[in-house]
Write a protein that holds these residues in place. Structure first.
Motif, short mmCIF file in Angstrom:
data_model
loop_
_atom_site.label_atom_id
_atom_site.label_comp_id
_atom_site.label_asym_id
_atom_site.label_seq_id
_atom_site.Cartn_x
_atom_site.Cartn_y
_atom_site.Cartn_z
N ALA A 227 59.11 103.81 49.29
CA ALA A 227 58.88 102.83 50.35
C ALA A 227 57.55 101.97 49.84
O ALA A 227 56.84 101.50 50.73
CB ALA A 227 58.45 103.34 51.84
N ALA A 228 57.32 101.76 48.59
CA ALA A 228 56.14 101.06 48.01
C ALA A 228 56.02 99.60 48.44
O ALA A 228 54.86 99.08 48.93
CB ALA A 228 56.05 101.07 46.57
N GLN A 229 57.15 98.97 48.61
CA GLN A 229 56.95 97.57 49.15
C GLN A 229 56.52 97.49 50.58
O GLN A 229 55.68 96.79 50.96
CB GLN A 229 58.32 96.88 48.98
CG GLN A 229 58.74 96.66 47.51
CD GLN A 229 60.14 95.76 47.36
OE1 GLN A 229 60.67 95.52 48.41
NE2 GLN A 229 60.37 95.48 46.12
N THR A 230 57.11 98.48 51.34
CA THR A 230 56.77 98.18 52.76
C THR A 230 55.22 98.78 52.81
O THR A 230 54.50 98.04 53.70
CB THR A 230 57.37 99.46 53.49
OG1 THR A 230 58.72 98.91 53.33
CG2 THR A 230 57.12 99.43 55.04
N VAL A 231 54.97 99.70 52.14
CA VAL A 231 53.47 100.32 52.23
C VAL A 231 52.53 99.16 51.79
O VAL A 231 51.57 98.84 52.47
CB VAL A 231 53.32 101.59 51.05
CG1 VAL A 231 51.77 101.92 50.84
CG2 VAL A 231 53.77 102.71 51.44
N GLN A 232 52.82 98.56 50.75
CA GLN A 232 51.79 97.15 50.32
C GLN A 232 52.06 96.03 51.43
O GLN A 232 50.99 95.61 51.72
CB GLN A 232 52.33 96.91 49.08
CG GLN A 232 52.13 97.73 47.91
CD GLN A 232 52.90 97.43 46.66
OE1 GLN A 232 53.33 96.43 46.58
NE2 GLN A 232 53.04 98.60 45.71
N ALA A 233 53.32 95.99 51.93
CA ALA A 233 53.44 94.83 52.86
C ALA A 233 52.54 94.94 54.28
O ALA A 233 52.09 93.95 54.58
CB ALA A 233 54.90 94.51 53.37
N PHE A 234 52.30 96.39 54.50
CA PHE A 234 51.39 96.56 55.97
C PHE A 234 50.01 96.93 55.35
O PHE A 234 49.49 97.59 55.93
CB PHE A 234 52.05 97.51 56.57
CG PHE A 234 53.18 97.25 57.45
CD1 PHE A 234 53.21 96.68 58.77
CD2 PHE A 234 54.55 97.20 56.85
CE1 PHE A 234 54.26 96.31 59.29
CE2 PHE A 234 55.65 96.44 57.56
CZ PHE A 234 55.48 96.28 58.87
N THR A 235 49.69 96.55 53.97
CA THR A 235 48.31 96.94 53.61
C THR A 235 47.93 98.57 53.70
O THR A 235 46.89 98.78 54.11
CB THR A 235 47.39 96.12 53.96
OG1 THR A 235 47.13 96.25 55.38
CG2 THR A 235 47.61 94.86 53.48
N HIS A 236 48.82 99.55 53.55
CA HIS A 236 48.55 100.71 53.80
C HIS A 236 48.51 101.56 52.70
O HIS A 236 48.71 102.91 52.79
CB HIS A 236 50.00 101.38 54.79
CG HIS A 236 49.91 102.31 55.56
ND1 HIS A 236 49.93 103.81 55.19
CD2 HIS A 236 49.71 102.32 57.12
CE1 HIS A 236 49.59 104.39 56.18
NE2 HIS A 236 49.42 103.65 57.28
N GLU A 237 47.93 101.20 51.61
CA GLU A 237 47.74 101.68 50.30
C GLU A 237 46.72 102.68 50.64
O GLU A 237 46.70 103.94 50.10
CB GLU A 237 47.34 100.65 49.26
CG GLU A 237 48.53 99.88 48.80
CD GLU A 237 48.45 98.51 49.40
OE1 GLU A 237 48.78 97.42 48.99
OE2 GLU A 237 48.03 98.29 50.69
N ARG A 238 45.75 102.51 51.23
CA ARG A 238 44.57 103.21 51.25
C ARG A 238 44.98 104.48 52.09
O ARG A 238 44.57 105.53 51.96
CB ARG A 238 43.31 102.55 51.75
CG ARG A 238 42.61 101.59 50.71
CD ARG A 238 41.33 100.97 51.28
NE ARG A 238 40.85 99.98 50.52
CZ ARG A 238 40.12 100.17 49.53
NH1 ARG A 238 39.63 101.40 49.16
NH2 ARG A 238 39.54 99.34 48.59
#
Length: 604
Positions: A227-238
């Protein structure tokens, strides 16, 4: 259903019952069925193992003859001794090489078989199974656990057996060389065994804990990366990285504790063993001075004592590896022995009349295992005649897609019965009736392959011409031909190079190519633009003339031409009829139609 299935969740390594199960190294017995087909290779490995151990035990005898005969034997005899020593060394080299080849090859073969068996088992498990275990954890067991087993089978077990033989043979030859010194050595054996048993239990528990955390880490990483795109879209990387870091650190923490315990155990065992040897040598040195034994005999005993001590030290270290392998074996066997809530009959019934496509739901009741308090279907009954096109409509969560889930027998109903051409689904093998169905899911699955191979997934023996004809029928030919390598273009993992509509058209082409008597369309045109939707509807309309077609749709424009429409609400069928008849009833369907068609007119 849930009670029939082994619960496999991401385990909590702190649970005492989880630790308790890994205390027995006997879990390695689970490998026996995989070793059984290779008895010849196993026998050869054992023979080479016995040969190398025996040759190793002969060396001290040769050393004694040389030492004791240095001053008394002739030069010719000394030459013979040294030539014999070279021959023994050559035999040892050949035996060791043969043992390595056979054992390593056996390990690779067995692990390949285990991986295939686990994957074969997992790929056929029903969706209910994957509601209770993360895919990443299954992958961890197939990769990490089997890699650990490979190391143990290809190396540790062989080394352990060799050291056991040297230990037993060494003690026997020590006893033959000097019963007095051997008795002194054996006095320290109980002192060495106690820490191995006590600390070994702790190592086993920590090994299982470590493997569990590794599996949870893999599951966490798999979920986030998919779900990398969703993680990045919601700035949830950290936060995602922090969560993975936390699980990884817990895995490292349990590994550090395991390593610490093993290190302490190794220190204690080696210290005790070599302290005992020094004491025994002191006694032996006094016997040499008093001429109770020769220098050669003392050196022979010394070599045997070192070999025995080395074997004990090696076994104490290998014991920890075997304990880790025991935990890994337990986890793999757990997957192989898991009972699925959906299973095939012992003797499946054939599908009659080559699959005409008559479908009957008779008072079907169903609740998803993870939502037992809510009825997904509540007493649903209907019959679809061969060649009929029936649409299921209603609000989200009304039970429409659940009909497909049960019809494909991904789940079994709690009550009622589902039949295909008069035969209840559980009476047939799943492969039998699924072969009569072609499914276009709401979220189309695209594999990391070419567009052509993705369409050919529907029928692997299809020709290129048939693949392209199916693509044209699904309105996919134009965009596929425009790709850099046309149909042979690699579309990326999960079809990342394609748009949502393009993925859906490939999935429709796949279903068209399958050419099954039953066509299941679950929101099949939801991601298409108006022009493509019209083209696909025309293609589906042609297909529907010769097969039974079930359509789940929120967009009512796609179901207006259906022979019948079943309206679902809260797991029940609340209305049935044609589009015009249902609009005239002024019920739920009419309300949905007014909302959609009025909104469509307003948008225009």
């Amino acid at each position: 259903m849930a009670n029939e299935q082994t619960t496999l969740q991401a385990p909590h390594p702190s649970a005492s019952e989880e630790r308790e199960r890994s205390k027995e190294i006997g879990n390695l017995r689970g490998l026996l069925p995989f070793l059984a087909p290779y008895k010849g290779m196993l026998g050869g490995a054992v023979a080479a193992l016995v040969l190398t151990a025996g040759v190793s035990l002969m060396l001290p005898l040769a050393v004694r003859r040389v030492v004791d005969g240095f001053e008394t034997e002739t030069t010719e005899l000394l030459d013979q001794y040294f030539l014999a020593a070279l021959g023994i060394a050559a035999l040892l080299a050949v035996g060791t090489g043969l043992r390595y080849y056979l054992v390593t090859r056996l390990g690779e073969r067995v692990i390949a078989d285990i991986r295939k068996s686990v994957f074969d088992r997992m790929i056929g498990m029903s969706p209910a199974f994957y509601e209770r275990i993360m895919t990443g954890e299954v992958l961890s067991r197939i990769t990490t656990d089997t890699t650990l087993l490979l190391s143990v089978i290809s190396s540790s077990v062989s080394v352990a057996l060799r050291n056991v033989l040297i230990l037993m043979g060494g003690i026997a030859l020590m006893l033959w060389t000097s019963p007095k010194l051997t008795g002194a050595v054996l006095l320290i054996v109980p002192i060495v065994i106690v820490p191995i048993i006590v600390l070994g239990r702790r190592v086993r528990a920590l090994s299982r804990e470590n493997q569990d955390w590794i599996a949870e880490s893999s599951g966490n990483a798999s979920e986030a990366l998919l779900a990398a795109q969703t993680v990045q879209a919601f700035t949830h990387e950290r936060p995602s990285a922090a969560r993975f870091d936390d699980v990884t650190e817990k895995s490292f923490g349990s590994a550090k504790k395991r390593i610490g315990v093993r290190a302490v155990m190794t220190v204690i065992v080696i210290a005790l063993v070599f302290t005992g040897i020094v004491g025994v040598l002191w006694v032996g040195a006094r016997d040499v001075r008093e001429e109770l034994m020769s220098i050669g005999a003392l050196i022979q005993f010394l070599i045997y004592a070192i070999m025995v001590a080395g074997s004990v030290a090696a076994l104490s270290e290998i014991w920890g590896e075997l304990q880790r392998a025991s935990g890994a074996t337990e986890r793999l066997v757990e997957l192989l022995d898991t009972t699925d809530s959906v299973s095939d009959p012992a003797q499946g019934v054939a599908l009659p009349l080559a699959g005409r496509g008559e479908i009957t739901f008779d008072a079907v009741e169903f609740r998803y295992p993870t939502r037992p308090e809510t009825a997904a279907l509540d007493g649903v009954s209907f019959t679809v005649k061969p060649g009929e096109t029936v649409a299921f409509v209603g609000p989200s969560g009304a039970g429409k897609s659940t009909v497909f889930q049960l019809l494909m027998r991904f789940y079994d109903p709690e009550g009622g019965q589902i039949t295909l051409d008069g035969v209840a689904l559980p009476e047939m093998e799943r492969e039998t009736f699924r072969a009569a169905m072609a499914l276009v899911p709401q979220d189309p699955v695209i594999f990391a392959a070419s567009a052509r191979e993705n369409i050919r997934f529907g029928r692997p023996d299809a020709t290129d011409a048939e693949v392209e004809a199916a693509a044209k029928a699904a309105a996919a030919d134009v965009f596929l031909s425009a790709l850099p390598q046309g149909y042979d273009t690699y579309v990326g993992e999960r079809g990342l190079m394609l748009s949502g509509g393009q993925k859906q058209r490939i999935a429709i082409a796949r279903a068209i190519l399958r050419d099954a008597p039953i066509l299941l369309l679950d929101e099949a045109t939801s991601a298409l633009d108006a022009e493509s939707e019209r083209a696909v509807q025309d293609a589906v309309g042609e297909l529907s003339k010769t097969r039974t077609t079930l359509i789940v749709a929120h967009r009512l424009a796609t179901v207006k031409q259906a022979d019948r429409i079943l309206v679902f609400d809260q797991g029940r069928i609340v209305a049935e009829g044609t589009h015009d008849a249902l609009v005239a009833q002024d019920g739920l369907y009419a309300r949905l139609a007014r909302l959609q068609f009025t909104a469509g007119l307003a948008a225009e």
